[in-house]
Design a protein around this motif. Structure first.
Motif, PDB file in Angstrom:
ATOM      1  N   PHE A  12      40.519  41.912  45.733  1.00  0.00           N
ATOM      2  CA  PHE A  12      41.474  42.490  44.795  1.00  0.00           C
ATOM      3  C   PHE A  12      42.882  42.226  45.308  1.00  0.00           C
ATOM      4  O   PHE A  12      43.194  42.472  46.473  1.00  0.00           O
ATOM      5  CB  PHE A  12      41.246  43.999  44.643  1.00  0.00           C
ATOM      6  CG  PHE A  12      41.953  44.574  43.454  1.00  0.00           C
ATOM      7  CD1 PHE A  12      41.367  44.538  42.201  1.00  0.00           C
ATOM      8  CD2 PHE A  12      43.224  45.140  43.587  1.00  0.00           C
ATOM      9  CE1 PHE A  12      42.029  45.045  41.090  1.00  0.00           C
ATOM     10  CE2 PHE A  12      43.880  45.658  42.480  1.00  0.00           C
ATOM     11  CZ  PHE A  12      43.288  45.614  41.223  1.00  0.00           C
ATOM     12  N   THR A  44      46.627  49.590  40.164  1.00  0.00           N
ATOM     13  CA  THR A  44      45.604  49.369  41.191  1.00  0.00           C
ATOM     14  C   THR A  44      44.564  50.474  41.158  1.00  0.00           C
ATOM     15  O   THR A  44      43.353  50.209  41.186  1.00  0.00           O
ATOM     16  CB  THR A  44      46.248  49.307  42.589  1.00  0.00           C
ATOM     17  OG1 THR A  44      47.153  48.197  42.642  1.00  0.00           O
ATOM     18  CG2 THR A  44      45.192  49.145  43.670  1.00  0.00           C
ATOM     19  N   LEU A  48      40.615  49.854  40.317  1.00  0.00           N
ATOM     20  CA  LEU A  48      39.612  50.096  41.347  1.00  0.00           C
ATOM     21  C   LEU A  48      38.612  51.176  40.949  1.00  0.00           C
ATOM     22  O   LEU A  48      37.649  51.427  41.670  1.00  0.00           O
ATOM     23  CB  LEU A  48      40.295  50.470  42.663  1.00  0.00           C
ATOM     24  CG  LEU A  48      41.113  49.349  43.315  1.00  0.00           C
ATOM     25  CD1 LEU A  48      41.660  49.806  44.662  1.00  0.00           C
ATOM     26  CD2 LEU A  48      40.271  48.079  43.482  1.00  0.00           C
ATOM     27  N   VAL A  56      41.079  44.107  49.938  1.00  0.00           N
ATOM     28  CA  VAL A  56      42.269  44.215  49.090  1.00  0.00           C
ATOM     29  C   VAL A  56      43.428  43.541  49.812  1.00  0.00           C
ATOM     30  O   VAL A  56      43.718  43.852  50.973  1.00  0.00           O
ATOM     31  CB  VAL A  56      42.622  45.686  48.781  1.00  0.00           C
ATOM     32  CG1 VAL A  56      43.924  45.764  47.979  1.00  0.00           C
ATOM     33  CG2 VAL A  56      41.498  46.350  47.999  1.00  0.00           C
TER      34      VAL A  56
END
Length: 208
Positions: A12, A44, A48, A56
């Motif tokens: 990510f 974010t 998530l 990440v």
């Protein structure tokens, strides 16, 4: 030693520059990684909720927000964090490592360095890029040495010689617990992450 490249992980990316996100996403997808992206802390958190990353990659400057604020919550979820930033100063690096970041790479370095960092972290190894490491090492010579007391300077000199806590205590006729207390104060005064860094500082100081 460079670990064997890892493929097929979930990465990510958090950066407030869409062009950087697009470039990184393309590169990681070429390496068969699944990629998610966001441009802010709020986005974010939303992403998530459904995307469960293996790593990440976070920029530190996010439109007035700090990527540092993401590190601790992610670490609590056992998600490793790699900082990818233009900030290369030792103070920022220490803050990131203290918060639990697994790696730190400067955006001024080749993309191969970022990919190498990812492989190191997937192999459960911490990674600090060459440019950032250089700045960290240089900072050992510019710390405020005048902040240390005469006794602390004595302990620093013995530490540089490789003496153990017990040997330092015996040399100065103090207890081991007192030596450890001095270490704690010195780490705080010199703004260092921990004991390992104090030892490196002591060795660097002894050579200067």
């Amino acid at each position: 030693m460079i670990p064997t490249p890892v493929r097929g992980m979930r990465i990510f990316l958090v950066d407030d520059h869409p062009s950087i996100l697009d470039a990184l996403q393309t590169i990681f997808m070429r390496n068969n990684h699944e990629v998610g992206t966001a441009t802010s802390l709020e986005k974010t958190e939303e992403a998530l909720a459904t995307f469960e990353p293996d790593l990440v990659v976070v920029d530190l400057s996010l439109c007035g927000e700090s990527g540092l604020d993401l590190i601790a919550p992610l670490v609590e979820r056992d998600v490793p964090v790699l900082i990818y930033s233009m900030h290369e100063d030792a103070a920022t690096l220490r803050r990131a490592l203290q918060a639990g970041a697994s790696g730190y790479v400067s955006k001024r370095e080749p993309m191969s360095v970022l990919l190498e960092a990812v492989d190191h972290i997937f192999a459960s190894r911490q990674y600090i890029s060459p440019l950032v490491s250089l700045n960290l090492e240089s900072s050992f010579f510019t710390q405020p040495q005048h902040a240390l007391s005469e006794r602390e300077r004595q302990i620093l000199a013995l530490l540089a010689k490789g003496e153990t806590n017990a040997e330092i205590a015996e040399s100065l006729n103090i207890s081991i617990r007192t030596v450890e207390s001095y270490f704690t104060r010195m780490i705080s005064k010199l703004d260092l992450p921990g004991m390992k860094d104090l030892r490196k500082y002591a060795i660097a100081d002894g050579r200067s």
